[in-house]
Design a protein around this motif. Structure first.
Motif, PDB file in Angstrom:
ATOM      1  N   ARG A  76      20.730  18.155  56.573  1.00  0.00           N
ATOM      2  CA  ARG A  76      20.763  16.894  57.318  1.00  0.00           C
ATOM      3  C   ARG A  76      21.614  17.107  58.562  1.00  0.00           C
ATOM      4  O   ARG A  76      22.488  17.980  58.590  1.00  0.00           O
ATOM      5  CB  ARG A  76      21.363  15.786  56.446  1.00  0.00           C
ATOM      6  CG  ARG A  76      21.274  14.404  57.067  1.00  0.00           C
ATOM      7  CD  ARG A  76      21.839  13.338  56.150  1.00  0.00           C
ATOM      8  NE  ARG A  76      21.863  12.043  56.796  1.00  0.00           N
ATOM      9  CZ  ARG A  76      22.402  10.953  56.263  1.00  0.00           C
ATOM     10  NH1 ARG A  76      22.956  11.007  55.067  1.00  0.00           N
ATOM     11  NH2 ARG A  76      22.386   9.802  56.914  1.00  0.00           N
ATOM     12  N   THR A  77      21.385  16.323  59.615  1.00  0.00           N
ATOM     13  CA  THR A  77      22.173  16.448  60.843  1.00  0.00           C
ATOM     14  C   THR A  77      22.666  15.079  61.307  1.00  0.00           C
ATOM     15  O   THR A  77      22.080  14.044  60.969  1.00  0.00           O
ATOM     16  CB  THR A  77      21.344  17.088  61.979  1.00  0.00           C
ATOM     17  OG1 THR A  77      20.210  16.253  62.251  1.00  0.00           O
ATOM     18  CG2 THR A  77      20.876  18.483  61.591  1.00  0.00           C
ATOM     19  N   TRP A  78      23.761  15.090  62.090  1.00  0.00           N
ATOM     20  CA  TRP A  78      24.312  13.879  62.694  1.00  0.00           C
ATOM     21  C   TRP A  78      24.750  14.201  64.124  1.00  0.00           C
ATOM     22  O   TRP A  78      24.994  15.359  64.465  1.00  0.00           O
ATOM     23  CB  TRP A  78      25.541  13.384  61.929  1.00  0.00           C
ATOM     24  CG  TRP A  78      25.316  13.057  60.490  1.00  0.00           C
ATOM     25  CD1 TRP A  78      24.884  11.889  59.952  1.00  0.00           C
ATOM     26  CD2 TRP A  78      25.542  13.933  59.368  1.00  0.00           C
ATOM     27  NE1 TRP A  78      24.829  11.966  58.582  1.00  0.00           N
ATOM     28  CE2 TRP A  78      25.221  13.200  58.200  1.00  0.00           C
ATOM     29  CE3 TRP A  78      25.977  15.251  59.234  1.00  0.00           C
ATOM     30  CZ2 TRP A  78      25.341  13.759  56.926  1.00  0.00           C
ATOM     31  CZ3 TRP A  78      26.088  15.808  57.976  1.00  0.00           C
ATOM     32  CH2 TRP A  78      25.763  15.068  56.844  1.00  0.00           C
ATOM     33  N   ASN A  79      24.870  13.183  64.929  1.00  0.00           N
ATOM     34  CA  ASN A  79      25.397  13.326  66.292  1.00  0.00           C
ATOM     35  C   ASN A  79      26.801  12.763  66.432  1.00  0.00           C
ATOM     36  O   ASN A  79      27.486  13.045  67.417  1.00  0.00           O
ATOM     37  CB  ASN A  79      24.471  12.637  67.300  1.00  0.00           C
ATOM     38  CG  ASN A  79      23.124  13.324  67.402  1.00  0.00           C
ATOM     39  OD1 ASN A  79      23.062  14.547  67.437  1.00  0.00           O
ATOM     40  ND2 ASN A  79      22.054  12.546  67.435  1.00  0.00           N
ATOM     41  N   ASP A  80      27.228  11.945  65.467  1.00  0.00           N
ATOM     42  CA  ASP A  80      28.543  11.302  65.523  1.00  0.00           C
ATOM     43  C   ASP A  80      29.474  11.976  64.512  1.00  0.00           C
ATOM     44  O   ASP A  80      29.119  12.157  63.347  1.00  0.00           O
ATOM     45  CB  ASP A  80      28.407   9.816  65.186  1.00  0.00           C
ATOM     46  CG  ASP A  80      29.749   9.103  65.209  1.00  0.00           C
ATOM     47  OD1 ASP A  80      30.222   8.818  66.317  1.00  0.00           O
ATOM     48  OD2 ASP A  80      30.325   8.877  64.115  1.00  0.00           O
TER      49      ASP A  80
END
Length: 544
Positions: free
Chosen positions: A248-252
């Motif tokens: 999974r990925t996030w930007n924050d």
């Protein structure tokens, strides 16, 4: 990388935006290694106004941060902390009827240069410092520059920390990189396992080693990352670099730390224990392969150039061509035709204080030792191959296990963790060096020193130890009917000096004595012995 310097320096400004204008209203713990901090604009008699909770786990095996708008406090087994900062010691706020006295106002959030620390700065020169140092994480309260209180009081050394000394400046210039011989780990100790694995992967793909340009590319990626949840060494991990395919990925960064925190702690018991067993098996596999490769390289390197037996034969075949100097002495070298290699010229080194015949005998003696060492290396390679095969079988059987009972039974039955049966192979138990046909064994620590001296050394073995300092016990194994050559004693002494507190000295005195003069009376600490008779040699410390 959830407590890595590169992540914390990106988390700090985002967390500051969440806490800006709030007060430190409450701090409590309802778990031995967990602390919850509550920040809000104001507090009435029974509620918060828009609270932000920072939940921090500070276990030796795991530390992490969760930022949430809702943390349920248990009715029992919960204790308040740091009341002097939260306002819980006071009553009503005289300036705001119906409101309780607020805690200290949040002034900012900061990270520290090249360190795994995050700080919430409060009014009146107070600082809440989250220290994520390996297996020694802690929460400290600073007043100005000094520690006033701390969460884990057992970490006594934390009381002496100074706030203005936590930043760690490091020369990370290209000049420093070149001066370090390209060893980037000295310049970037904050990379951690994940980034180092990524750097090595990039270098391997480029086929050019770790270059300064490559490091600059990685640093740029760390400055503007996509936060990824990955599996690393069988556990969830938060990565700032594209090491493997992400789950999974996030930007924050707040979403990233929360997502990772939940994923890591959401593992069930079977997953955690299985992951730990597999990690240890992989570690043992890596070590076994490295030892096998090292032995293979030593075996292969013996094939470079003529063997000692060949040199002895060449010398004996050319005795009539060796000029005999006064006193039966020999020249330093002689050049002969090498009938093993198309009669090419071959230079043979001689000992000038011996006759040509004695020089030939010396080469034959070394040839015999070479054969013994080759047999030993071959046995070690076979042993490592068997070990690797067994570990691979264990790994294949453990990976699909879903039953905790089955997993624990298998691990105990095969001794894969701390209850593993002790190895009886000296090459496995101790560091081992082969020199001129003699086996030199070196203790790894105090307990291992006792094992070497008390159980794996015999009365005629030679025992060595750096004098008047702590260090490894060194034992040279006795060979029936053969005295210990001076060169072997000096080499063993160099190793004893190297594996001691005198490693950096220009000269080191080393005790040399037969093992029969070394004893261990009851009551002595691990590694301590009494030497009844000794000789001392002075050597320059030199490692393997």
């Amino acid at each position: 990388m959830h407590t890595n310097y590169y992540f914390l320096r990106q988390l700090a400004p985002v967390l500051q935006a969440r806490l800006q204008g709030l007060y430190f209203m409450e701090c409590f713990s309802q778990d031995r290694d967990e602390v919850v901090l509550a920040f809000a604009q104001a507090r009435g008699k029974a509620n918060y106004y828009k609270p932000v909770f920072v939940k921090v786990t500070l276990r030796p095996d795991f530390s992490g941060i969760l930022v949430s708008d809702d943390v349920r406090r248990a009715r029992t087994n919960s204790v308040d902390l740091f009341n002097n900062l939260t306002g819980n010691e006071g009553g009503d706020d005289p300036d705001r009827p119906g409101m309780e006295t607020p805690g200290k106002a949040v002034l900012g959030v900061r990270s520290f240069l090249n360190e795994r620390c995050l700080a919430v700065q409060l009014a009146d020169d107070y600082t809440l410092l989250f220290k994520f140092f390996g297996n020694r994480p802690n929460l400290l309260i600073f007043r100005e520059n000094n520690v006033e209180d701390l969460f884990n009081s057992k970490l006594v050394a934390d009381k002496n920390l100074l706030l203005n000394a936590i930043d760690r400046p490091i020369d990370q210039s290209e000049r420093a990189f070149n001066a370090a011989g390209g060893d980037y780990r000295k310049l970037f100790p904050t990379f951690g396992k994940l980034v180092r694995a990524y750097v090595e992967k990039r270098a391997q793909e480029a086929g050019a080693g770790v270059t300064w340009a490559l490091l600059q590319d990685v640093l740029r990626e760390l400055d503007a990352p996509t936060y990824s949840l990955i599996r690393f060494e069988h556990h969830p991990a938060l990565s700032l670099v594209p090491l493997v395919e992400p789950v999974r990925t996030w930007n924050d960064p707040i979403e990233a730390t929360n997502g990772f925190f939940i994923a890591y702690n959401g593992q069930n018991v079977v997953e955690r224990e299985r992951a730990e067993v597999l990690r240890l098996i992989d570690k043992r596999l890596k070590r076994a392969r490295a030892l096998m490769d090292a032995n293979l390289q030593r075996l292969i390197s013996r094939d470079d150039g003529p063997s000692h037996e060949e040199l002895g034969n060449l010398l004996m075949a050319n005795l009539h061509n060796v000029p005999v100097l006064p006193g039966g002495r020999s020249p330093e070298t002689i050049t002969v035709e090498d009938f093993y290699r198309d009669n090419r010229p071959q230079t043979i080194r001689l000992k000038v204080d011996q006759t040509p015949q004695r020089n030939a005998e010396g080469y034959y003696r070394k040839a015999k030792n070479e054969k013994i060492e080759a047999e030993h290396l071959t046995q070690q390679i076979e042993y490592r191959e068997k070990e690797i095969e067994e570990l691979q079988v264990h790994r294949a059987l453990i990976e699909p296990m879903l039953s905790l009972k089955e997993l624990r039974r298998y691990v105990k039955q095969h001794g894969l963790l701390g209850d593993a049966p002790a190895s009886t192979d000296p090459a496995e138990l101790f560091k081992e060096v082969q020199y001129e046909g003699f086996v030199i064994r070196i203790g790894r620590n105090a307990k291992n020193n006792d094992l070497l001296t008390q159980r794996y050394a015999y009365k005629d073995d030679l025992w060595l130890h750096a004098r008047d300092v702590s260090g490894s016990h060194v034992v040279v194994k006795y060979k029936a009917g053969k005295p210990f050559p001076k060169t072997v004693i000096e080499r063993a002494a160099e190793l004893a000096a190297w594996y001691s507190k005198r490693r950096t000295d220009s000269l080191c005195p080393v005790i040399v004595t037969p093992k029969k003069f070394v004893r261990k009376p009851k009551g002595l600490a691990e590694g301590q012995v009494v030497v009844e008779k000794e000789d001392v040699v002075l050597v320059v410390p030199r490692g393997e």
